[in-house]
Design a protein around this motif. Structure first.
Motif, PDB file in Angstrom:
ATOM      1  N   ARG A   1      25.120  25.064  47.746  1.00  0.00           N
ATOM      2  CA  ARG A   1      26.039  26.198  47.682  1.00  0.00           C
ATOM      3  C   ARG A   1      25.283  27.487  47.424  1.00  0.00           C
ATOM      4  NH1 ARG A   1      28.269  27.879  42.432  1.00  0.00           N
ATOM      5  NH2 ARG A   1      27.008  26.907  40.815  1.00  0.00           N
ATOM      6  N   ASN A   2      25.817  28.554  48.016  1.00  0.00           N
ATOM      7  CA  ASN A   2      25.256  29.877  47.796  1.00  0.00           C
ATOM      8  C   ASN A   2      25.607  30.349  46.393  1.00  0.00           C
ATOM      9  OD1 ASN A   2      24.220  30.094  50.391  1.00  0.00           O
ATOM     10  ND2 ASN A   2      25.990  31.172  51.187  1.00  0.00           N
TER      11      ASN A   2
ATOM     12  N   TYR B   1      20.327  27.677  55.870  1.00  0.00           N
ATOM     13  CA  TYR B   1      19.607  26.857  54.891  1.00  0.00           C
ATOM     14  C   TYR B   1      20.470  25.727  54.338  1.00  0.00           C
ATOM     15  CZ  TYR B   1      16.349  25.518  51.288  1.00  0.00           C
ATOM     16  OH  TYR B   1      15.480  24.785  50.520  1.00  0.00           O
ATOM     17  N   ARG B   2      21.715  26.006  53.989  1.00  0.00           N
ATOM     18  CA  ARG B   2      22.580  24.950  53.442  1.00  0.00           C
ATOM     19  C   ARG B   2      22.784  23.822  54.451  1.00  0.00           C
ATOM     20  NH1 ARG B   2      27.853  27.395  52.252  1.00  0.00           N
ATOM     21  NH2 ARG B   2      27.205  28.790  53.894  1.00  0.00           N
TER      22      ARG B   2
ATOM     23  N   THR C   1      28.935  21.326  51.448  1.00  0.00           N
ATOM     24  CA  THR C   1      28.364  22.672  51.437  1.00  0.00           C
ATOM     25  C   THR C   1      29.486  23.623  51.056  1.00  0.00           C
ATOM     26  OG1 THR C   1      28.777  22.858  53.809  1.00  0.00           O
ATOM     27  CG2 THR C   1      26.563  22.234  53.136  1.00  0.00           C
TER      28      THR C   1
ATOM     29  N   GLN D   1      20.007  32.697  52.306  1.00  0.00           N
ATOM     30  CA  GLN D   1      21.428  32.774  52.650  1.00  0.00           C
ATOM     31  C   GLN D   1      21.575  33.452  54.000  1.00  0.00           C
ATOM     32  OE1 GLN D   1      24.026  34.346  49.612  1.00  0.00           O
ATOM     33  NE2 GLN D   1      23.255  32.944  48.066  1.00  0.00           N
TER      34      GLN D   1
ATOM     35  N   GLY E   1      22.046  35.451  45.570  1.00  0.00           N
ATOM     36  CA  GLY E   1      21.258  35.257  46.788  1.00  0.00           C
ATOM     37  C   GLY E   1      20.478  33.956  46.842  1.00  0.00           C
ATOM     38  N   ARG E   2      20.468  33.205  45.756  1.00  0.00           N
ATOM     39  CA  ARG E   2      19.792  31.906  45.746  1.00  0.00           C
ATOM     40  C   ARG E   2      20.746  30.827  46.254  1.00  0.00           C
ATOM     41  NH1 ARG E   2      17.968  31.165  39.758  1.00  0.00           N
ATOM     42  NH2 ARG E   2      20.134  31.820  39.501  1.00  0.00           N
ATOM     43  N   VAL E   3      20.207  29.637  46.490  1.00  0.00           N
ATOM     44  CA  VAL E   3      21.006  28.474  46.888  1.00  0.00           C
ATOM     45  C   VAL E   3      20.758  27.371  45.864  1.00  0.00           C
ATOM     46  CG1 VAL E   3      21.315  26.654  48.615  1.00  0.00           C
ATOM     47  CG2 VAL E   3      21.052  29.026  49.347  1.00  0.00           C
TER      48      VAL E   3
ATOM     49  N   HIS F   1      14.739  34.278  50.842  1.00  0.00           N
ATOM     50  CA  HIS F   1      15.742  34.656  51.846  1.00  0.00           C
ATOM     51  C   HIS F   1      16.311  33.354  52.397  1.00  0.00           C
ATOM     52  CE1 HIS F   1      17.803  36.838  54.944  1.00  0.00           C
ATOM     53  NE2 HIS F   1      17.181  36.147  55.885  1.00  0.00           N
TER      54      HIS F   1
END
Length: 90
Positions: free
Chosen positions: A37-38, A19-20, A89, A15, A42-44, A13
């Motif tokens: 970047r998203n 987190y960025r 970002t 996003q 759902g991952r970064v 979790h």
């Protein structure tokens, strides 16, 4: 400088929880360039370029106790340095 480039894909979790911006702060404090970047799933994705020791130190913090959200896994691969000029970002 022994420059390196690492690409980390962060699962969990991550996003909508800052987190960025957390990663950006770490990277800029360490003098690194790259991006966070998203991804649509759902991952970064985190790209870090700079001194190898500084990149390793930031990678170690991606799932540390200060990381916002809930990180389940960080997968890292290394690539040739591309010469990023700043940290962004997206």
């Amino acid at each position: 400088m022994n420059a390196t480039r690492a690409v980390a894909v962060v699962t969990g979790h991550v996003q909508g929880v800052g987190y960025r911006w957390f990663v950006r702060s770490l990277a800029e404090s360490a003098g690194l360039t790259g991006s966070a970047r998203n991804l649509p799933d759902g991952r970064v994705e985190v790209v870090l370029e700079g001194a190898a020791d500084d990149v390793a130190a930031v990678l170690d913090q991606l799932d540390g106790p200060r990381a916002p959200g809930s990180v389940r896994r960080v997968d890292v691969r290394h690539e040739p340095v591309r010469g990023c000029r700043q940290f962004t970002t997206e």
